[in-house]
Design a protein around this motif. Structure first.
Motif, PDB file in Angstrom:
ATOM      1  N   GLY A  33      68.223  19.342  -6.362  1.00  0.00           N
ATOM      2  CA  GLY A  33      67.571  18.044  -6.383  1.00  0.00           C
ATOM      3  C   GLY A  33      66.250  18.066  -5.668  1.00  0.00           C
ATOM      4  N   GLU A  34      65.512  16.969  -5.740  1.00  0.00           N
ATOM      5  CA  GLU A  34      64.140  16.908  -5.246  1.00  0.00           C
ATOM      6  C   GLU A  34      63.750  15.473  -4.938  1.00  0.00           C
ATOM      7  OE1 GLU A  34      64.058  15.252  -9.052  1.00  0.00           O
ATOM      8  OE2 GLU A  34      64.912  17.193  -8.552  1.00  0.00           O
ATOM      9  N   GLY A  35      62.592  15.318  -4.289  1.00  0.00           N
ATOM     10  CA  GLY A  35      62.043  13.996  -4.046  1.00  0.00           C
ATOM     11  C   GLY A  35      60.717  14.110  -3.341  1.00  0.00           C
ATOM     12  N   MET A  36      60.034  12.959  -3.214  1.00  0.00           N
ATOM     13  CA  MET A  36      58.828  12.886  -2.399  1.00  0.00           C
ATOM     14  C   MET A  36      59.125  11.963  -1.227  1.00  0.00           C
ATOM     15  SD  MET A  36      55.496  12.963  -4.855  1.00  0.00           S
ATOM     16  CE  MET A  36      54.538  13.676  -3.510  1.00  0.00           C
ATOM     17  N   ALA A  37      58.617  12.327  -0.062  1.00  0.00           N
ATOM     18  CA  ALA A  37      58.920  11.571   1.149  1.00  0.00           C
ATOM     19  C   ALA A  37      58.226  10.215   1.129  1.00  0.00           C
ATOM     20  CB  ALA A  37      58.486  12.357   2.375  1.00  0.00           C
ATOM     21  N   GLY A  38      58.911   9.217   1.681  1.00  0.00           N
ATOM     22  CA  GLY A  38      58.326   7.895   1.815  1.00  0.00           C
ATOM     23  C   GLY A  38      58.028   7.242   0.483  1.00  0.00           C
ATOM     24  N   ALA A  39      56.836   6.658   0.393  1.00  0.00           N
ATOM     25  CA  ALA A  39      56.463   5.913  -0.809  1.00  0.00           C
ATOM     26  C   ALA A  39      56.132   6.817  -1.984  1.00  0.00           C
ATOM     27  CB  ALA A  39      55.259   5.006  -0.512  1.00  0.00           C
ATOM     28  N   GLY A  40      55.945   8.126  -1.723  1.00  0.00           N
ATOM     29  CA  GLY A  40      55.534   9.017  -2.804  1.00  0.00           C
ATOM     30  C   GLY A  40      54.043   8.906  -3.051  1.00  0.00           C
ATOM     31  N   GLY A  41      53.592   9.493  -4.147  1.00  0.00           N
ATOM     32  CA  GLY A  41      52.176   9.449  -4.483  1.00  0.00           C
ATOM     33  C   GLY A  41      51.363  10.572  -3.869  1.00  0.00           C
ATOM     34  N   GLY A  42      51.930  11.268  -2.895  1.00  0.00           N
ATOM     35  CA  GLY A  42      51.233  12.345  -2.201  1.00  0.00           C
ATOM     36  C   GLY A  42      52.011  12.709  -0.957  1.00  0.00           C
ATOM     37  N   GLY A  43      51.371  13.408  -0.029  1.00  0.00           N
ATOM     38  CA  GLY A  43      52.062  13.802   1.187  1.00  0.00           C
ATOM     39  C   GLY A  43      53.068  14.906   0.934  1.00  0.00           C
TER      40      GLY A  43
ATOM     41  N   ILE B 126      61.118   4.265 -10.673  1.00  0.00           N
ATOM     42  CA  ILE B 126      61.251   2.977 -11.348  1.00  0.00           C
ATOM     43  C   ILE B 126      60.666   1.865 -10.473  1.00  0.00           C
ATOM     44  CG2 ILE B 126      62.914   1.235 -12.150  1.00  0.00           C
ATOM     45  CD1 ILE B 126      64.731   3.580 -12.979  1.00  0.00           C
ATOM     46  N   MET B 127      60.949   1.928  -9.186  1.00  0.00           N
ATOM     47  CA  MET B 127      60.465   0.891  -8.264  1.00  0.00           C
ATOM     48  C   MET B 127      58.946   0.917  -8.134  1.00  0.00           C
ATOM     49  SD  MET B 127      63.110  -0.823  -7.171  1.00  0.00           S
ATOM     50  CE  MET B 127      62.615  -1.655  -5.655  1.00  0.00           C
ATOM     51  N   ALA B 128      58.356   2.102  -8.186  1.00  0.00           N
ATOM     52  CA  ALA B 128      56.907   2.234  -7.959  1.00  0.00           C
ATOM     53  C   ALA B 128      56.330   3.188  -8.999  1.00  0.00           C
ATOM     54  CB  ALA B 128      56.639   2.751  -6.553  1.00  0.00           C
ATOM     55  N   HIS B 129      55.871   2.633 -10.101  1.00  0.00           N
ATOM     56  CA  HIS B 129      55.303   3.451 -11.174  1.00  0.00           C
ATOM     57  C   HIS B 129      54.093   4.223 -10.654  1.00  0.00           C
ATOM     58  CE1 HIS B 129      57.874   1.757 -14.217  1.00  0.00           C
ATOM     59  NE2 HIS B 129      57.555   0.530 -13.835  1.00  0.00           N
TER      60      HIS B 129
ATOM     61  N   THR C   8      46.585  12.932  -0.685  1.00  0.00           N
ATOM     62  CA  THR C   8      46.713  11.754   0.164  1.00  0.00           C
ATOM     63  C   THR C   8      47.298  10.619  -0.652  1.00  0.00           C
ATOM     64  OG1 THR C   8      44.808  12.407   1.484  1.00  0.00           O
ATOM     65  CG2 THR C   8      45.497  10.118   1.634  1.00  0.00           C
ATOM     66  N   ARG C   9      48.341   9.983  -0.113  1.00  0.00           N
ATOM     67  CA  ARG C   9      48.982   8.898  -0.846  1.00  0.00           C
ATOM     68  C   ARG C   9      48.358   7.558  -0.474  1.00  0.00           C
ATOM     69  NH1 ARG C   9      53.350   6.499   2.156  1.00  0.00           N
ATOM     70  NH2 ARG C   9      53.117   7.122   4.324  1.00  0.00           N
ATOM     71  N   LEU C  10      48.521   6.561  -1.318  1.00  0.00           N
ATOM     72  CA  LEU C  10      48.029   5.196  -1.082  1.00  0.00           C
ATOM     73  C   LEU C  10      49.240   4.281  -0.961  1.00  0.00           C
ATOM     74  CD1 LEU C  10      45.120   5.191  -3.692  1.00  0.00           C
ATOM     75  CD2 LEU C  10      44.944   5.519  -1.230  1.00  0.00           C
ATOM     76  N   ALA C  11      49.936   4.362   0.155  1.00  0.00           N
ATOM     77  CA  ALA C  11      51.222   3.683   0.301  1.00  0.00           C
ATOM     78  C   ALA C  11      51.096   2.173   0.219  1.00  0.00           C
ATOM     79  CB  ALA C  11      51.868   4.077   1.625  1.00  0.00           C
ATOM     80  N   ARG C  12      49.985   1.620   0.712  1.00  0.00           N
ATOM     81  CA  ARG C  12      49.906   0.162   0.752  1.00  0.00           C
ATOM     82  C   ARG C  12      49.860  -0.426  -0.653  1.00  0.00           C
ATOM     83  NH1 ARG C  12      46.526  -3.696   4.874  1.00  0.00           N
ATOM     84  NH2 ARG C  12      47.470  -5.628   4.176  1.00  0.00           N
ATOM     85  N   ASN C  13      49.084   0.198  -1.555  1.00  0.00           N
ATOM     86  CA  ASN C  13      49.050  -0.285  -2.931  1.00  0.00           C
ATOM     87  C   ASN C  13      50.415  -0.161  -3.591  1.00  0.00           C
ATOM     88  OD1 ASN C  13      46.376  -0.915  -2.694  1.00  0.00           O
ATOM     89  ND2 ASN C  13      45.623   0.881  -3.767  1.00  0.00           N
ATOM     90  N   ILE C  14      51.131   0.947  -3.306  1.00  0.00           N
ATOM     91  CA  ILE C  14      52.472   1.123  -3.850  1.00  0.00           C
ATOM     92  C   ILE C  14      53.390   0.022  -3.321  1.00  0.00           C
ATOM     93  CG2 ILE C  14      54.473   2.662  -3.930  1.00  0.00           C
ATOM     94  CD1 ILE C  14      52.539   5.027  -3.740  1.00  0.00           C
ATOM     95  N   LEU C  15      53.285  -0.282  -2.035  1.00  0.00           N
ATOM     96  CA  LEU C  15      54.112  -1.329  -1.421  1.00  0.00           C
ATOM     97  C   LEU C  15      53.876  -2.674  -2.096  1.00  0.00           C
ATOM     98  CD1 LEU C  15      55.959  -2.488   0.795  1.00  0.00           C
ATOM     99  CD2 LEU C  15      53.949  -2.591   2.291  1.00  0.00           C
ATOM    100  N   GLN C  16      52.627  -3.020  -2.354  1.00  0.00           N
ATOM    101  CA  GLN C  16      52.327  -4.296  -2.997  1.00  0.00           C
ATOM    102  C   GLN C  16      52.983  -4.395  -4.370  1.00  0.00           C
ATOM    103  OE1 GLN C  16      48.014  -4.154  -2.827  1.00  0.00           O
ATOM    104  NE2 GLN C  16      47.953  -5.574  -1.106  1.00  0.00           N
ATOM    105  N   GLU C  17      52.960  -3.312  -5.116  1.00  0.00           N
ATOM    106  CA  GLU C  17      53.562  -3.332  -6.447  1.00  0.00           C
ATOM    107  C   GLU C  17      55.077  -3.495  -6.373  1.00  0.00           C
ATOM    108  OE1 GLU C  17      52.039  -3.595  -9.331  1.00  0.00           O
ATOM    109  OE2 GLU C  17      50.174  -3.652  -8.185  1.00  0.00           O
TER     110      GLU C  17
END
Length: 507
Positions: free
Chosen positions: A440-450, A417-420, A357-366
């Motif tokens: 190539g690869e990536g994580m959807a949205g803010a990352g951190g999970g999902g 880089i944008m969201a450590h 489970t990601r914590l998108a709001r904390n990532i957004l604040q950073e």
């Protein structure tokens, strides 16, 4: 007169206070609701900016005047010694004040919501059903996030996708004889209510701005569309009886895991408003819905950008852009790709649920703090995000999956880089183990999970290879490959009998 500039000034003060608080004083993300600051917040909310700033300063001086019995590490003994935790809390409140002004800037998007009146509402005994795909951001994410989007300008390339052959996000509305609102969160699998909320008074809607409140999004949508005027002296019962000859039942569902990163909450807001407007006899288009979702998410105080709702409401691949200006306007360009290119993408592209489970709001604040700090690295990376969106779109149009994968990789590096901390260690291990097989690869949205996603080098081999590598990767036992394919349609609206059940719209 620009709320964005005012927000930047208050965010700058918050950063200074955070620096003054020193290390070891706790997280910047924390409670910011002390009643001593409420008068200042009220002034800002009602656009009495000078009074609000003066009240903020007065309250700040009170908090900073409380001297500590313990010196702070690194402070010159000749300077005043402040209670670091009090100063940190003051920083939180200044950040909250900045958020009020960011919200006002984003709400200028309502200018571009064009809602008309159709001939009549749906009949009693009918459902207005709206269902939408999920979305995957291919490049450019974070450039759509306020304040970045209206200060720098944004460009995001994303794609609407079916999950297991279905549109996983939906809402339906029917009229009720009784003048009330019945809000239901239903199971996507059984279409049976998990939660039912009945609103019979305006006070039942007052918690729409509390994201954790039950049914907050649904309540906010009724208020945003002005189906209900919560500030009116006229009762809810009378408003509904006078304007709609009764009430509404609204049901919503999502067949995606919580914190998926596939844009669920914003897309859900879009389908809720599409279904409500259809039921209430109002005309609209996708552009209007995109801008209304920006407004409703500010009402919810969850913030967020515009790319999620663009991704789910419009079908296929598209590039959406915003200029560095207010009012905030999003312009969407759908890419015209051949069936051959779409088939090639589907055969190379794989999505994987991480079970985290990601914590998108904390990532957004950073990310917002980093942007306001205007560090050269952050500004340069934001430039690259926009560039990647445009170049990835060109590579797609050429059917060059190797180049698309390379840009996906660069985009993911830029997001880190944008969201450590947005890449969990187990995801990093899995990507490393997959490297020989992917472009190539990536994580959807803010990352951190999902969800994460990869572009395979060889077509039609993705599921087998990824599942094998998952089994070989430490701590990746809960990862799961989902079937995903491009959805060219986007949101669909149907009017059906009340006896009909949505099917997830398999294609």
């Amino acid at each position: 007169e620009n709320p964005g500039i005012r927000a930047r000034a208050l965010a700058g003060i918050a950063d200074v206070l955070g620096a003054m608080a020193g290390d070891g004083t706790g997280l910047r993300s924390g409670p910011g609701g002390n009643r001593g600051w409420k008068s200042a917040y009220l002034c800002l909310e009602t656009k009495r900016y000078e009074d609000g700033v003066c009240l903020l300063a007065a309250e700040r001086r009170k908090w900073m005047g409380r001297q500590s019995a313990f010196p702070l590490h690194g402070y010159d003994s000749k300077l005043p010694i402040y209670r670091s935790r009090e100063v940190l809390r003051a920083a939180r409140h200044y950040e909250g004040a900045a958020q009020i002004l960011i919200s006002q800037a984003v709400k200028t998007a309502e200018t571009f919501a064009d809602l008309g009146k159709t001939s009549e509402m749906i009949s009693f005994g009918k459902w207005a059903v709206a269902e939408a795909p999920a979305r995957v951001d291919m490049s450019g994410g974070w450039s759509d996030t306020p304040p970045v989007t209206y200060e720098h300008g944004g460009s995001v390339l994303n794609v609407a996708i079916l999950i297991e052959g279905k549109r996983p996000i939906g809402a339906r509305v029917r009229r009720l004889q009784e003048p009330m609102l019945k809000l239901c969160l239903v199971s996507a699998k059984t279409m049976q209510p998990d939660l039912v909320i009945e609103c019979k008074q305006l006070s039942d809607l007052e918690d729409y701005s509390v994201p954790t409140a039950k049914g907050a999004l649904l309540k906010a949508a009724f208020c945003c569309l002005k189906i209900v005027d919560i500030s009116s002296s006229v009762s809810l019962e009378e408003q509904l009886s006078r304007n709609y000859q009764g009430g509404f039942e609204l049901q919503t569902w999502s067949d995606l895991p919580a914190g998926s990163g596939l844009g669920t909450s914003s897309i859900l807001a879009g389908v809720v408003m599409a279904a409500l407007l259809s039921a209430a006899g109002r005309s609209y288009d996708n552009e209007s819905l995109v801008h209304l979702v920006l407004v409703v998410e500010q009402m919810l105080t969850t913030g967020g950008g515009w790319q999620d709702q663009v991704g789910g409401l419009y079908g296929g691949f598209k590039v959406a852009r915003s200029a560095p200006e207010l009012p905030l306007k999003v312009v969407t360009e759908k890419l015209s790709l051949s069936e051959e290119v779409l088939d090639k993408f589907n055969r190379h592209f794989v999505v994987i649920y991480t079970g985290r489970t990601r914590l998108a709001r904390n990532i957004l604040q950073e990310v917002v703090r980093s942007w306001y700090g205007q560090l050269d690295l952050i500004v340069h990376t934001t430039d690259k995000l926009v560039e990647y969106s445009e170049t990835c779109a060109k590579a797609l149009c050429q059917g060059d999956m190797e180049k698309v994968g390379m840009i996906m990789h660069n985009y993911w590096e830029a997001k880190k880089i944008m969201a450590h901390g947005c890449e969990p260690s187990v995801v990093a291990r899995l990507i490393s183990n997959l490297r020989p097989y992917i472009y190539g690869e990536g994580m959807a949205g803010a990352g951190g999970g999902g969800f994460m996603y990869v572009m395979m080098k060889e077509p039609d081999t993705g599921k087998e290879i990824v599942n094998r590598v998952i089994r070989q990767t430490e701590e990746a036992a809960g990862f799961e490959v989902y079937n995903a394919s491009v959805d060219q349609t986007g949101v669909i609206i149907q009017v059906v009998d009340s006896s009909s059940e949505p099917s997830g719209c398999p294609t």
